[in-house]
Design an enzyme around this catalytic site. Structure first.
Site, PDB file in Angstrom:
ATOM      1  N   CYS A 173       3.362  -3.086   3.942  1.00  0.00           N
ATOM      2  CA  CYS A 173       2.546  -1.917   4.281  1.00  0.00           C
ATOM      3  C   CYS A 173       3.321  -1.136   5.340  1.00  0.00           C
ATOM      4  CB  CYS A 173       1.127  -2.301   4.704  1.00  0.00           C
ATOM      5  SG  CYS A 173       0.965  -3.309   6.183  1.00  0.00           S
ATOM      6  N   HIS A 226       6.368 -31.278  11.457  1.00  0.00           N
ATOM      7  CA  HIS A 226       5.956 -30.004  10.857  1.00  0.00           C
ATOM      8  C   HIS A 226       4.904 -30.215   9.771  1.00  0.00           C
ATOM      9  CE1 HIS A 226       8.864 -28.251  13.391  1.00  0.00           C
ATOM     10  NE2 HIS A 226       9.889 -28.845  12.781  1.00  0.00           N
ATOM     11  N   HIS A 238       9.481 -24.446   9.345  1.00  0.00           N
ATOM     12  CA  HIS A 238       8.498 -25.115  10.211  1.00  0.00           C
ATOM     13  C   HIS A 238       7.049 -24.924   9.784  1.00  0.00           C
ATOM     14  CE1 HIS A 238      11.196 -25.588  14.043  1.00  0.00           C
ATOM     15  NE2 HIS A 238      11.769 -26.053  12.941  1.00  0.00           N
ATOM     16  N   ASP A 269       0.872  -1.172   0.000  1.00  0.00           N
ATOM     17  CA  ASP A 269       0.000   0.000   0.000  1.00  0.00           C
ATOM     18  C   ASP A 269       0.913   1.226   0.000  1.00  0.00           C
ATOM     19  OD1 ASP A 269       0.908   0.277   2.588  1.00  0.00           O
ATOM     20  OD2 ASP A 269      -1.070   0.274   3.533  1.00  0.00           O
ATOM     21  N   THR A 279       3.173  -1.221   8.682  1.00  0.00           N
ATOM     22  CA  THR A 279       3.643  -2.103   9.760  1.00  0.00           C
ATOM     23  C   THR A 279       3.761  -3.568   9.339  1.00  0.00           C
ATOM     24  OG1 THR A 279       1.362  -2.528  10.423  1.00  0.00           O
ATOM     25  CG2 THR A 279       2.494  -0.677  11.516  1.00  0.00           C
TER      26      THR A 279
HETATM   27  C1  RB5 Z   1      -1.532   2.955   6.416  1.00  0.00           C
HETATM   28  O1  RB5 Z   1      -1.498   4.208   7.036  1.00  0.00           O
HETATM   29  C2  RB5 Z   1      -1.237   1.854   7.420  1.00  0.00           C
HETATM   30  O2  RB5 Z   1      -2.307   1.740   8.310  1.00  0.00           O
HETATM   31  C3  RB5 Z   1      -0.964   0.557   6.712  1.00  0.00           C
HETATM   32  O3  RB5 Z   1       0.096   0.708   5.834  1.00  0.00           O
HETATM   33  C4  RB5 Z   1      -0.586  -0.600   7.619  1.00  0.00           C
HETATM   34  O4  RB5 Z   1       0.420  -0.257   8.501  1.00  0.00           O
HETATM   35  C5  RB5 Z   1      -1.713  -1.282   8.274  1.00  0.00           C
HETATM   36  O5  RB5 Z   1      -1.572  -2.251   8.993  1.00  0.00           O
END
Ligand code: RB5
Length: 149
Positions: A65, A134, A98, A8, A67
């Site tokens: 993304c 596994h 695993h 994203d 996080t």
């Molecule tokens: C976008 O601002 C952010 O929320 C997205 O990239 C991600 O971190 C969501 O989990």
């Protein structure tokens, strides 16, 4: 091995680094976007990548993304997808060994390009162990997908 990738706006700066790496190593990949820093829903890109794996068009997926969390939550709602949210090389290696993970999710706001490449390399080059324990555990994950809660 075919790889589906997606991000994203929160992962838009790391994806070109990933693309350079995959290209330099000769991996075949398809980029499902996003292609600008305009705010988008991470859901749509995780879905596109996972669906390409479900259809057999890709073997593995890599999602970025902000996080890595939103992407990994969406990915793990897909049947047959085992997405690992990894920000260290050891976890990336162990989740292939695993868990036979088929999607890797990372966060651009958490790690830098150097570590990302090491994580990706561990994920792409480590095979599933095929150890009986596994295999049994991964099969139990697959069985769980057929249960309705
Ligand atoms: C976008 O601002 C952010 O929320 C997205 O990239 C991600 O971190 C969501 O989990």
């Amino acid at each position: 091995m075919k790889i589906a990738i997606g991000c994203d706006h929160g992962g838009i700066n790391l994806k070109p680094v990933l693309i350079d790496y995959l290209t330099s190593k000769g991996y075949e990949f398809k980029d499902f976007g996003t292609f600008s820093n305009q705010s988008v829903d991470y859901n749509d890109y995780a879905e596109a990548v996972c669906e390409s794996i479900q259809k057999g068009e890709a073997d593995l997926g890599i999602l970025i993304c902000g996080t890595g969390i939103g992407m990994s939550i969406v990915a793990n709602k897909h049947k047959g997808i085992r997405c690992a949210h990894c920000h260290d090389v050891f976890s990336a290696k162990m989740t292939k060994l695993h868990n036979n993970a088929n999607v890797l999710a990372m966060g651009e706001r958490v790690i830098g390009p150097g570590l990302m490449i090491e994580i990706v390399e561990a994920f792409l080059t480590t095979p599933f162990s095929n150890d009986e324990r596994h295999v049994c555990r991964v099969n139990k994950i697959l069985d769980l997908e057929d249960k309705v809660f």
